[in-house]
Write a protein that holds these residues in place. Structure first.
Motif, PDB file in Angstrom:
ATOM      1  N   THR A 230       0.363  -1.447   0.025  1.00 18.59           N
ATOM      2  CA  THR A 230      -0.346  -0.324  -0.215  1.00 18.59           C
ATOM      3  C   THR A 230       0.774   1.513  -0.076  1.00 18.59           C
ATOM      4  O   THR A 230       2.296   1.017  -0.329  1.00 18.59           O
ATOM      5  CB  THR A 230      -1.342   0.348   1.116  1.00 18.59           C
ATOM      6  N   HIS A 274      -7.183  -6.061  -3.099  1.00 17.25           N
ATOM      7  CA  HIS A 274      -7.849  -4.092  -2.093  1.00 17.25           C
ATOM      8  C   HIS A 274      -7.563  -3.731  -3.972  1.00 17.25           C
ATOM      9  O   HIS A 274      -7.232  -4.321  -5.252  1.00 17.25           O
ATOM     10  CB  HIS A 274      -6.749  -3.993  -1.888  1.00 17.25           C
ATOM     11  N   SER A 278      -5.059   1.625  -3.166  1.00 16.57           N
ATOM     12  CA  SER A 278      -6.386   1.478  -2.268  1.00 16.57           C
ATOM     13  C   SER A 278      -5.018   1.516  -0.392  1.00 16.57           C
ATOM     14  O   SER A 278      -4.392   0.328  -0.740  1.00 16.57           O
ATOM     15  CB  SER A 278      -7.211   0.833  -2.413  1.00 16.57           C
ATOM     16  N   ASP A 279      -5.313   1.779   0.110  1.00 13.16           N
ATOM     17  CA  ASP A 279      -4.665   1.602   1.850  1.00 13.16           C
ATOM     18  C   ASP A 279      -5.869   0.781   2.608  1.00 13.16           C
ATOM     19  O   ASP A 279      -6.596   0.822   3.915  1.00 13.16           O
ATOM     20  CB  ASP A 279      -4.475   2.630   2.733  1.00 13.16           C
ATOM     21  N   THR A 280      -6.646   0.091   2.164  1.00  9.40           N
ATOM     22  CA  THR A 280      -8.245  -0.469   2.688  1.00  9.40           C
ATOM     23  C   THR A 280      -8.315  -2.219   2.009  1.00  9.40           C
ATOM     24  O   THR A 280      -8.408  -1.915   0.673  1.00  9.40           O
ATOM     25  CB  THR A 280      -9.122   0.012   1.959  1.00  9.40           C
ATOM     26  N   ASP A 294      -8.367  -1.046   7.605  1.00  8.67           N
ATOM     27  CA  ASP A 294      -8.286   0.450   7.338  1.00  8.67           C
ATOM     28  C   ASP A 294      -6.519   0.724   7.822  1.00  8.67           C
ATOM     29  O   ASP A 294      -6.525   0.601   8.908  1.00  8.67           O
ATOM     30  CB  ASP A 294      -8.997   1.156   7.614  1.00  8.67           C
ATOM     31  N   THR A 296      -4.271   3.471   7.232  1.00 10.51           N
ATOM     32  CA  THR A 296      -4.109   4.502   7.573  1.00 10.51           C
ATOM     33  C   THR A 296      -4.384   4.870   8.360  1.00 10.51           C
ATOM     34  O   THR A 296      -3.808   5.278   9.624  1.00 10.51           O
ATOM     35  CB  THR A 296      -5.023   6.100   6.710  1.00 10.51           C
ATOM     36  N   GLU A 297      -5.590   4.299   8.942  1.00 10.98           N
ATOM     37  CA  GLU A 297      -6.883   4.448  10.537  1.00 10.98           C
ATOM     38  C   GLU A 297      -5.833   3.354  11.899  1.00 10.98           C
ATOM     39  O   GLU A 297      -5.919   3.051  12.834  1.00 10.98           O
ATOM     40  CB  GLU A 297      -7.663   4.603  10.607  1.00 10.98           C
ATOM     41  N   GLY A 315     -12.232   1.183  -1.543  1.00 10.52           N
ATOM     42  CA  GLY A 315     -11.721   1.685  -0.498  1.00 10.52           C
ATOM     43  C   GLY A 315     -12.161   3.057  -0.723  1.00 10.52           C
ATOM     44  O   GLY A 315     -12.943   3.803  -1.064  1.00 10.52           O
ATOM     45  N   GLU A 316     -12.025   4.287  -0.103  1.00  8.76           N
ATOM     46  CA  GLU A 316     -12.163   5.333   0.419  1.00  8.76           C
ATOM     47  C   GLU A 316     -13.599   5.732   0.214  1.00  8.76           C
ATOM     48  O   GLU A 316     -13.767   6.459  -0.769  1.00  8.76           O
ATOM     49  CB  GLU A 316     -11.357   6.093  -1.247  1.00  8.76           C
ATOM     50  N   SER A 335     -18.363   1.066   7.293  1.00  4.47           N
ATOM     51  CA  SER A 335     -18.355   2.046   8.967  1.00  4.47           C
ATOM     52  C   SER A 335     -19.739   1.396   9.841  1.00  4.47           C
ATOM     53  O   SER A 335     -19.115   1.078  11.290  1.00  4.47           O
ATOM     54  CB  SER A 335     -18.668   3.564   8.949  1.00  4.47           C
TER      55      SER A 335
END
Length: 408
Positions: A230, A274, A278-280, A294, A296-297, A315-316, A335
């Motif tokens: 990623t 993925h 993307s970072d998801t 995720d 990033t988180e 993602g995003e 979410s």
């Protein structure tokens, strides 16, 4: 595909070939400029010998029927399928964004899909070229192949890792590899001009391109299975969650992303899917749920979906796309975990493959998703931004049991 700032310290001929792709674009005009390579001083910026640069992504699907060996390359720009050499007995089909790797008991056959992209951060170059056979790499089913712009790492089922120069594959020949010391239960992953591997006792090692030990982050990854590159770094699937390995100013660090609760062996995330860039990340969480990581988180989310065949996401803020055993695509809000959309049944009797990706899969790029229907002899193009609408249907003359997307 990752783009590196420098090239590997090998022979001058390899240096020139690789520099056509890896030359930095800083301070250059995005349309036309002079590359740093003296061998192509008059060539436009982004020039790659033997390829055409295009203004848009040149996506292609590589499709294979393991039973008959019939293989097609579906050009998603023209909508036409091209017949290529048959590959019988393919247990798994993988890709690094350009090359397709057909894993058989007799070795791994390499096909240049003729479409790829080079991401320079602030802009991207898209290329298309002739489709051609490259040859065979040692290692059959269970072989893991990972690449960046300079090298391709081939880790066989016994954990031996061989490193091939990318420039050789791009010219149609695998060439002679360099062998890394020791064995690695997970894939060796090229990253930031180095090679990341995990030893049999779970220690994370970083090697330089010559195979010499360069660093050892203070972290462990027990029973490594699954990995993904990623923009935040390399994610390794471990027994207790994920390990994120990053590089900054030449220093490699590792950060654990735990599940947060006890997870059974059957519900571990062991194979990530993925959208490139993307970072998801997504991964099956047993038979009736999907993990969403995720990066990033640094958080895991377990989405209860019902019987899962395949899953992926752009993602995003995009929905989690899940193919379930009812043959329909279901969209979930990541979410909240709630289902927000569902298609009519697209596949009859959908079931997950038993080897690698031998079965229906969902490939996702920057604007569309693709679902292969082996029994129906077709591929669906899905607009995931429009309630999973079927945008196009590609009818085929083979059963596309195996599918990967290149050119992204």
């Amino acid at each position: 595909m990752l783009v590196r700032r420098n090239v590997i310290p090998w022979a001058p001929a390899a240096l020139v070939a690789v520099s056509l792709i890896t030359t930095s674009c800083a301070g250059q005009n995005d349309d036309v400029s002079t590359p740093k390579s003296t061998a192509s001083a008059s060539a436009p910026h982004g020039y790659v010998e033997g390829a055409q640069e295009k203004a848009e992504q040149q996506s292609r699907l590589l499709l294979n029927d393991p039973g008959t060996g019939d293989t097609r390359v579906l050009d998603l720009i023209t909508g036409k399928a091209q017949e290529v050499s048959r590959r019988t007995g393919t247990a798994e089909l993988t890709t690094d964004g350009r090359f397709g790797y057909f894993h058989t008991s007799g070795g791994t056959h390499v096909l240049d899909g003729g479409a790829w992209m080079v991401d320079h951060g602030d802009h991207v170059h898209y290329y298309r070229a002739a489709i051609r056979d490259v040859g065979r790499l040692p290692g059959g089913p269970g072989t893991r192949i990972r690449s960046d712009a300079a090298v391709t790492a081939v880790t066989d089922e016994d954990g031996r890792a061989r490193i091939y120069r990318r420039a050789g594959l791009e010219k149609g020949k695998a060439g002679s590899p360099r062998t890394l010391p020791g064995t690695h239960p997970g894939a060796v992953v090229p990253h930031e001009e180095h090679l990341l591997g995990v030893t049999d006792d779970g220690k994370v090692l970083v090697y330089d391109r010559e195979g010499k030990r360069a660093a050892s982050p203070a972290a462990r990854c027990e029973d490594p299975r699954g990995d993904a590159v990623t923009r935040r770094g390399v994610v390794l699937g471990c027994a207790d969650g994920a390990l994120l390995v990053r590089e900054a100013d030449g220093t490699f660090t590792a950060e654990k992303i735990p599940y947060g609760s006890d997870v059974s062996e059957a519900e571990r995330a062991t194979a990530f899917r993925h959208r490139p860039g993307s970072d998801t990340l997504t991964a099956p969480a047993g038979d009736r749920a999907v993990w969403v990581l995720d990066v990033t988180e640094r958080t895991w989310t377990r989405v209860r979906t019902g019987p899962v065949v395949s899953a992926n996401t752009a993602g995003e803020g995009s929905v989690l796309i899940v193919l379930q055993t009812d043959g329909s695509l279901h969209g979930y809000d990541i979410s909240t975990g709630k289902q927000v959309t569902r298609t009519k049944p697209l596949l009859a009797g959908a079931s997950a493959g038993t080897d690698g990706n031998a079965g229906p899969v969902i490939e996702v790029d920057r604007s569309r998703a693709y679902l292969n229907d082996p029994k129906g002899r077709r591929v669906y193009e899905i607009d995931y931004n429009d309630n999973l609408r079927v945008a196009r249907t590609f009818d085929l003359d083979i059963e596309p049991a195996l599918m990967v997307e290149t050119g992204r």
